[in-house]
Design a protein around this motif. Structure first.
Motif, short mmCIF file in Angstrom:
data_model
loop_
_atom_site.label_atom_id
_atom_site.label_comp_id
_atom_site.label_asym_id
_atom_site.label_seq_id
_atom_site.Cartn_x
_atom_site.Cartn_y
_atom_site.Cartn_z
N PHE A 87 0.84 -1.18 0.00
CA PHE A 87 0.00 0.00 0.00
C PHE A 87 0.88 1.23 0.00
N LEU A 88 0.74 2.05 -1.02
CA LEU A 88 1.51 3.27 -1.15
C LEU A 88 0.68 4.43 -0.60
N PRO A 89 1.07 4.99 0.56
CA PRO A 89 0.29 6.10 1.13
C PRO A 89 0.46 7.37 0.31
N ASN A 90 -0.45 8.32 0.54
CA ASN A 90 -0.37 9.60 -0.17
C ASN A 90 0.91 10.35 0.17
N ASP A 91 1.33 10.29 1.43
CA ASP A 91 2.56 10.94 1.85
C ASP A 91 3.66 9.89 1.82
N ILE A 92 4.63 10.04 0.94
CA ILE A 92 5.65 9.00 0.78
C ILE A 92 6.57 8.88 1.99
N LYS A 93 6.42 9.77 2.97
CA LYS A 93 7.18 9.64 4.21
C LYS A 93 6.56 8.59 5.12
N ASP A 94 5.28 8.25 4.89
CA ASP A 94 4.61 7.22 5.69
C ASP A 94 5.09 5.84 5.24
N THR A 95 4.88 4.87 6.09
CA THR A 95 5.34 3.51 5.82
C THR A 95 4.54 2.86 4.70
N VAL A 96 5.22 2.21 3.78
CA VAL A 96 4.58 1.40 2.75
C VAL A 96 4.26 0.06 3.40
N GLN A 97 2.97 -0.34 3.40
CA GLN A 97 2.55 -1.51 4.14
C GLN A 97 2.13 -2.65 3.23
N PRO A 98 2.48 -3.90 3.61
CA PRO A 98 2.05 -5.04 2.80
C PRO A 98 0.59 -5.40 3.07
N LEU A 99 -0.10 -5.84 2.02
CA LEU A 99 -1.47 -6.31 2.18
C LEU A 99 -1.78 -7.34 1.11
N PHE A 100 -2.73 -8.21 1.44
CA PHE A 100 -3.23 -9.17 0.47
C PHE A 100 -4.37 -8.53 -0.28
N ILE A 101 -4.41 -8.77 -1.59
CA ILE A 101 -5.51 -8.30 -2.42
C ILE A 101 -6.20 -9.54 -2.98
N PHE A 102 -7.49 -9.64 -2.67
CA PHE A 102 -8.32 -10.74 -3.15
C PHE A 102 -9.19 -10.18 -4.27
N GLU A 103 -9.15 -10.81 -5.42
CA GLU A 103 -9.99 -10.41 -6.56
C GLU A 103 -10.86 -11.59 -6.93
N GLY A 104 -12.13 -11.31 -7.18
CA GLY A 104 -13.04 -12.39 -7.52
C GLY A 104 -14.31 -11.90 -8.16
N THR A 105 -15.29 -12.79 -8.17
CA THR A 105 -16.57 -12.50 -8.79
C THR A 105 -17.69 -12.76 -7.79
N PHE A 106 -18.87 -12.20 -8.09
CA PHE A 106 -20.06 -12.43 -7.27
C PHE A 106 -21.27 -12.25 -8.16
N GLN A 107 -22.44 -12.61 -7.63
CA GLN A 107 -23.70 -12.34 -8.30
C GLN A 107 -24.52 -11.42 -7.41
N SER A 108 -25.07 -10.37 -8.00
CA SER A 108 -25.89 -9.43 -7.24
C SER A 108 -27.24 -10.08 -6.92
N ALA A 109 -28.00 -9.40 -6.09
CA ALA A 109 -29.34 -9.89 -5.75
C ALA A 109 -30.24 -9.99 -6.99
N LYS A 110 -29.91 -9.20 -8.03
CA LYS A 110 -30.67 -9.23 -9.29
C LYS A 110 -30.13 -10.26 -10.27
N GLY A 111 -29.11 -11.02 -9.87
CA GLY A 111 -28.54 -12.03 -10.75
C GLY A 111 -27.49 -11.51 -11.70
N GLU A 112 -27.04 -10.26 -11.51
CA GLU A 112 -26.02 -9.68 -12.38
C GLU A 112 -24.63 -10.16 -11.93
N ASN A 113 -23.73 -10.34 -12.89
CA ASN A 113 -22.36 -10.73 -12.56
C ASN A 113 -21.57 -9.51 -12.14
N GLY A 114 -20.67 -9.70 -11.18
CA GLY A 114 -19.87 -8.59 -10.71
C GLY A 114 -18.47 -9.00 -10.32
N LYS A 115 -17.62 -7.99 -10.16
CA LYS A 115 -16.24 -8.18 -9.69
C LYS A 115 -16.14 -7.59 -8.29
#
Length: 134
Positions: free
Chosen positions: A94-122
């Motif tokens: 994670f790159l903060p807006n102020d580059i003096k702040d610490t750059v932090q590690p994080l997991f990013i999960f990407e996937g799909t879902f279906q809305s209540a209306k049956g639409e496909n989503g990310k």
């Protein structure tokens, strides 16, 4: 290399090119050096997956997509993470807006879902990667 900002669509570099190949805009952040603040134990991928399955993590983006996977609209209603199908897990920083702040590690999960209306989503979910010790 992916560096994540305040929104999942934050790019590391932006380049605008005319059809005749002329570059008309370039934006990027470059660092001449990185300094080590401290060493921290990171969660394993299995630990991170279990946490997301338990409802932890922050849903940062939901979009309804067409048949080609292109976004048609941002979906502002909350989704049940149990209904999401995770297709990709990445470790990023994670790159903060102020580059003096610490750059932090994080997991990013990407996937799909279906809305209540049956639409496909990310869906995109952020989860801090530093292992919490108590």
């Amino acid at each position: 290399l992916p560096i994540v900002g305040n929104h999942p669509t934050t790019p590391y570099s932006i380049v605008r090119v005319k059809k005749n190949s002329e570059v008309v805009y370039l934006f990027s952040r470059f660092f001449d050096k990185f300094s080590e603040e401290n060493a921290y134990a990171l969660k394993t991928t299995k630990e991170a997956i279990k946490e997301v399955e338990a409802g932890k993590g922050k849903i940062v983006l939901t979009q309804i997509v067409d048949q080609k996977g292109q976004p048609t609209e941002t979906y502002n209603n909350p989704i049940n993470t149990e209904s999401a199908k995770i297709e990709k897990v990445s470790l990023a920083y994670f790159l903060p807006n102020d580059i003096k702040d610490t750059v932090q590690p994080l997991f990013i999960f990407e996937g799909t879902f279906q809305s209540a209306k049956g639409e496909n989503g990310k869906v995109v979910i952020y989860l801090p990667a530093i292992k919490q010790t108590k």
